[in-house]
Design a protein around this motif. Structure first.
Motif, mmCIF file in Angstrom:
data_model
loop_
_atom_site.group_PDB
_atom_site.id
_atom_site.type_symbol
_atom_site.label_atom_id
_atom_site.label_comp_id
_atom_site.label_asym_id
_atom_site.label_seq_id
_atom_site.Cartn_x
_atom_site.Cartn_y
_atom_site.Cartn_z
ATOM 1 N N MET B 1 -19.414 19.420 64.458
ATOM 2 C CA MET B 1 -19.863 20.257 63.345
ATOM 3 C C MET B 1 -18.990 21.495 63.240
ATOM 4 S SD MET B 1 -23.886 20.427 62.689
ATOM 5 C CE MET B 1 -24.130 18.992 63.694
ATOM 6 N N SER B 2 -17.724 21.293 63.581
ATOM 7 C CA SER B 2 -16.816 22.432 63.541
ATOM 8 C C SER B 2 -16.321 22.654 62.117
ATOM 9 C CB SER B 2 -15.637 22.192 64.470
ATOM 10 O OG SER B 2 -15.065 20.927 64.166
ATOM 11 N N SER B 3 -16.475 21.615 61.286
ATOM 12 C CA SER B 3 -15.961 21.755 59.929
ATOM 13 C C SER B 3 -16.675 22.885 59.204
ATOM 14 C CB SER B 3 -16.147 20.447 59.161
ATOM 15 O OG SER B 3 -17.191 20.571 58.229
ATOM 16 N N GLU B 4 -15.882 23.635 58.443
ATOM 17 C CA GLU B 4 -16.464 24.792 57.763
ATOM 18 C C GLU B 4 -17.104 24.413 56.446
ATOM 19 O OE1 GLU B 4 -17.031 27.757 59.034
ATOM 20 O OE2 GLU B 4 -16.279 26.779 60.842
ATOM 21 N N ILE B 5 -16.991 23.124 56.088
ATOM 22 C CA ILE B 5 -17.624 22.678 54.839
ATOM 23 C C ILE B 5 -19.138 22.772 54.992
ATOM 24 C CG2 ILE B 5 -17.870 20.730 53.242
ATOM 25 C CD1 ILE B 5 -15.083 19.796 54.526
ATOM 26 N N PHE B 6 -19.593 22.425 56.195
ATOM 27 C CA PHE B 6 -21.031 22.507 56.464
ATOM 28 C C PHE B 6 -21.316 23.821 57.181
ATOM 29 C CE2 PHE B 6 -24.855 21.530 58.953
ATOM 30 C CZ PHE B 6 -25.688 21.126 57.911
ATOM 31 N N THR B 7 -21.864 24.771 56.462
ATOM 32 C CA THR B 7 -22.020 26.110 57.014
ATOM 33 C C THR B 7 -23.399 26.302 57.629
ATOM 34 O OG1 THR B 7 -22.865 26.970 54.942
ATOM 35 C CG2 THR B 7 -20.476 27.068 55.273
ATOM 36 N N LYS B 8 -23.536 27.418 58.357
ATOM 37 C CA LYS B 8 -24.815 27.724 58.993
ATOM 38 C C LYS B 8 -25.901 27.945 57.948
ATOM 39 C CE LYS B 8 -26.385 31.597 61.411
ATOM 40 N NZ LYS B 8 -26.088 32.698 62.340
ATOM 41 N N SER B 9 -25.540 28.559 56.826
ATOM 42 C CA SER B 9 -26.595 28.823 55.835
ATOM 43 C C SER B 9 -27.052 27.506 55.187
ATOM 44 C CB SER B 9 -26.123 29.832 54.794
ATOM 45 O OG SER B 9 -25.144 29.257 53.977
ATOM 46 N N MET B 10 -26.144 26.526 55.088
ATOM 47 C CA MET B 10 -26.592 25.219 54.584
ATOM 48 C C MET B 10 -27.582 24.598 55.572
ATOM 49 S SD MET B 10 -22.905 23.882 53.245
ATOM 50 C CE MET B 10 -23.311 22.212 52.815
ATOM 51 N N ALA B 11 -27.258 24.686 56.857
ATOM 52 C CA ALA B 11 -28.161 24.141 57.876
ATOM 53 C C ALA B 11 -29.524 24.830 57.801
ATOM 54 C CB ALA B 11 -27.541 24.322 59.261
ATOM 55 N N ARG B 12 -29.484 26.156 57.620
ATOM 56 C CA ARG B 12 -30.730 26.906 57.538
ATOM 57 C C ARG B 12 -31.545 26.472 56.320
ATOM 58 N NH1 ARG B 12 -29.226 32.532 56.699
ATOM 59 N NH2 ARG B 12 -29.134 31.825 54.549
ATOM 60 N N ASN B 13 -30.862 26.259 55.193
ATOM 61 C CA ASN B 13 -31.588 25.859 53.994
ATOM 62 C C ASN B 13 -32.215 24.478 54.146
ATOM 63 O OD1 ASN B 13 -30.918 28.257 52.868
ATOM 64 N ND2 ASN B 13 -29.168 27.459 51.706
ATOM 65 N N ILE B 14 -31.513 23.581 54.830
ATOM 66 C CA ILE B 14 -32.094 22.252 55.075
ATOM 67 C C ILE B 14 -33.348 22.391 55.941
ATOM 68 C CG2 ILE B 14 -31.720 20.016 56.196
ATOM 69 C CD1 ILE B 14 -28.761 20.278 55.440
ATOM 70 N N TYR B 15 -33.267 23.266 56.925
ATOM 71 C CA TYR B 15 -34.421 23.489 57.801
ATOM 72 C C TYR B 15 -35.623 24.023 57.006
ATOM 73 C CZ TYR B 15 -37.303 26.190 61.112
ATOM 74 O OH TYR B 15 -38.342 26.745 61.806
ATOM 75 N N TYR B 16 -35.402 25.084 56.258
ATOM 76 C CA TYR B 16 -36.537 25.655 55.517
ATOM 77 C C TYR B 16 -37.021 24.720 54.412
ATOM 78 C CZ TYR B 16 -36.149 30.165 57.862
ATOM 79 O OH TYR B 16 -36.143 31.152 58.807
ATOM 80 N N GLY B 17 -36.072 24.231 53.610
ATOM 81 C CA GLY B 17 -36.443 23.377 52.482
ATOM 82 C C GLY B 17 -37.087 22.081 52.947
ATOM 83 N N GLY B 18 -36.450 21.449 53.941
ATOM 84 C CA GLY B 18 -36.963 20.182 54.437
ATOM 85 C C GLY B 18 -38.347 20.335 55.050
#
Lengths: 466, 147
Positions: B1-18
């Protein structure tokens, strides 16, 4: 240790380990009662031993979680704990209430305990894992509220990191879901439906947030990998845990009177429940491989990797084994369930508590890591306990497969007790593996008292990398 | 998950939204289940005796050895269908009461059930509770009467 108030974690860890020993002793008693049915009867009937075994597990894991929070929240918040005094008062309250409850189980009949504690005013007793007298449950809520206030104020007034926010979410969720233990409708189906809101939404829900955040904290410390990377992983893992785990509750709603559509919801979502555990394993190994420092505490690294692997095997693989409704129709409530329960709880929750203890205890005792000699012993205990648990799980699985075959998946089913006698060999083997586990636990205890050349306290700046 | 395409804020949004989405879905399913349950749990038959029977069940920690609809301890037989296994309306009640009264067997080396010293009233109640439980619609579980 960077903040003096982190020291309140120490008694919590010591109490956790003490109760862990009690849990295993009662486990050995029960294991023997499986094959020598009248062992210790009527002094300690099986139901009492089991209640002590499971309740001690829950209580010591909670002690471990609280100790972990008291240790890591000040460090993450970069601020002393709001009230160390409150933490110590709550420690003694929880310990005394816990010990009194266990003594109540052992010293009087359960019916007398129910009468003595006024269960009829607000009946909550006599349900699996929630056997505590109602007054004990009220005590747990009070301790939880005081604890959350204490760590919550620390986070609010300090630095908010993903690690401490996720940990807080998990702890608040733990307290909120426990409130459903006070709801005990006289309709058994409703009772069971909401009982799972405590049990499932704890262990396959909010506890995974606690597990993830403790693991993330330890990995940040021992690997020195950039916090941003670790926090992103943490979000992905807990997102997967909740996305799969909440509807995954449905795997408990197949055969308790709830509508058949739960067989679909439960099967599909709980089939995905291994994912967060798989990610956790990849995460832990990845971070250790990309480490930017060689932390002197090798034992803590071993526990951190071990908890990820064993949680994946126990919760992920052994959970998946019997989670699909057509399979669960045959395996529901057999030794397969017991096999899964043992390895999942050990891998996910016992080992994460032992991970944070392994990391934090040397620091609480004023050194970066224990002596090499002590660490070698601790690693021996890791392998003995973990391998013993693998064998406990395998033997129970073998017993469970035979049980399913002889009692359920056949045209000529045998009665429950007849089947139990036929599979007794595997119970003997399980008890033997249990003894090995106990030897591992004794070595674990000894490792705390072994001296030898110690690593000096953390040199200035070494922990400032974060 | 080193790629910068998938950012921490995207991960956070998946967590909250999901999480939010699936909490709401779970509540919706719970709502639907609550509406479906009366046709499956035959709650109209929850007499005071059955309700008292559940209290007797709980206050003697029966779940510490037995399973009930597959949940509990795995040391002693499943009791969700014990009423049917022991004869149903032809003798189920009498069998269960006699069994509880006869415990423990004292057979050397065998698993022992404690003597709970239940009153006649409590024995009737626990039997009524087990009878009621055996009539819940459990999607045909257990697979056979051995439980």
């Amino acid at each position: 240790m960077q903040y003096s108030s982190q020291a309140v974690a120490k008694p919590y860890f010591i109490a956790a380990i003490g109760l862990f020993v009690g849990q295993i002793l009662f486990g050995l008693i029960m294991g023997l009662q499986y094959v020598v049915g009248d062992f210790l009867f009527p002094a300690i009937p099986f139901n009492i031993a089991r209640m002590v075994h499971t309740n001690l597990l829950i209580v010591w894991v909670l002690f471990g979680f609280m100790g972990a929070a008291y240790y890591l929240i000040p460090e993450e918040a970069e601020k002393e704990l709001h009230s160390p005094l409150l933490a110590i008062v709550l420690f003694w309250t929880f310990l005394i209430a816990g010990v009194l409850t266990i003594l109540g189980y052992l010293l009087m009949s359960y019916a007398k305990l129910a009468a003595f504690t006024g269960n009829s005013f607000l009946p909550t007793m006599g349900r699996e894992f929630l056997e505590q007298p109602t007054i004990t449950k009220i005590g747990i809520v009070i301790v939880a509220l005081g604890f959350i206030y204490n760590v919550g104020m620390t986070v609010l007034q300090g630095r908010k990191t993903v690690v401490n926010l996720v940990l807080m979410t998990g702890l608040i969720g733990l307290a909120v879901m426990f409130l459903f233990s006070f709801y005990n409708p006289s309709n058994l189906v409703l009772d069971k439906y909401y009982w799972w809101w405590v049990v499932h939404l704890w262990v396959e829900g909010v506890w995974e947030l606690i597990l993830g955040s403790i693991l993330a904290f330890v990995l940040i410390k021992i690997t020195g990998v950039d916090r941003e990377v670790i926090e992103k992983w943490l979000y992905v893992i807990i997102a997967m845990a909740l996305i799969t785990g909440i509807i995954g509750t449905g795997h408990h709603y197949y055969w308790i009177g709830t509508p058949e559509y739960w067989q679909w919801w439960g099967s599909v979502f709980s089939a995905l429940e291994p994912l967060p555990f798989f990610l956790m394993t990849v995460f832990a190994f990845n971070m250790v491989n990309r480490r930017r420092r060689e932390h002197p505490n090798k034992a803590a690294t071993l526990w951190a990797l071990g908890t990820a692997v064993m949680a994946f095997l126990g919760a992920g693989v052994w959970g998946f084994l019997h989670t699909l409704a057509p399979i669960n129709y045959y395996t529901h409530g057999t030794q397969i369930t017991a096999a899964h329960g043992h390895m999942a709880f050990y891998g996910a929750y016992v080992m994460i508590v032992l991970t944070i203890i392994s990391y934090a205890m040397p620091l609480l005792r004023g050194r970066a890591a224990n002596s090499n000699k002590a660490q070698v012993l601790e690693m021996w205990s890791f392998w003995l306990m973990s391998i013993a648990m693998v064998f406990i799980t395998l033997f129970l699985t073998a017993a469970g497969i035979l049980q399913v075959y002889l009692q359920r998946a056949t045209d000529t089913p045998l009665a429950f007790m007849a089947v139990q006698e036929k599979v007794a060999l595997f119970y003997w083997l399980r008890e033997t593996a249990g003894l090995v586990f106990f030897i591992g636990l004794v070595i674990y205890l000894i490792s705390f008292f072994v001296t030898g050349e110690q690593k000096l306290a953390v040199p200035a700046g070494a922990t400032a990398m974060n | 998950m080193s790629s910068e395409i998938f950012t921490k804020s995207m991960a956070r949004n998946i967590y909250y939204g999901g999480s939010l989405f699936f909490i709401l879905l779970f509540l919706a399913l719970t709502f639907d289940t609550s509406r479906a349950l009366p046709n499956r749990d035959h709650r109209e038959n929850l007499t005071p005796e059955v309700i008292k029977g559940k209290a007797v069940w709980e206050e003697n920690n029966c779940i510490g050895c037995h399973t009930l609809l597959g949940e509990g301890a795995y040391y002693a037989p499943e009791l969700g269908n014990v009423y049917l296994r022991r004869g149903g309306d032809q003798g189920g009640t009498d069998f269960i009461k006699a069994w509880i009264k006869a415990m423990p067997t004292g057979a050397p080396g065998r698993r022992q059930m404690p003597q709970f010293n239940l009153t006649d009233e409590e024995l009737d109640a626990i039997t009524a509770f087990l009878k009621w439980t055996s009539q819940i619609n459990t999607a045909n579980w257990p697979p056979n009467r051995e439980g």
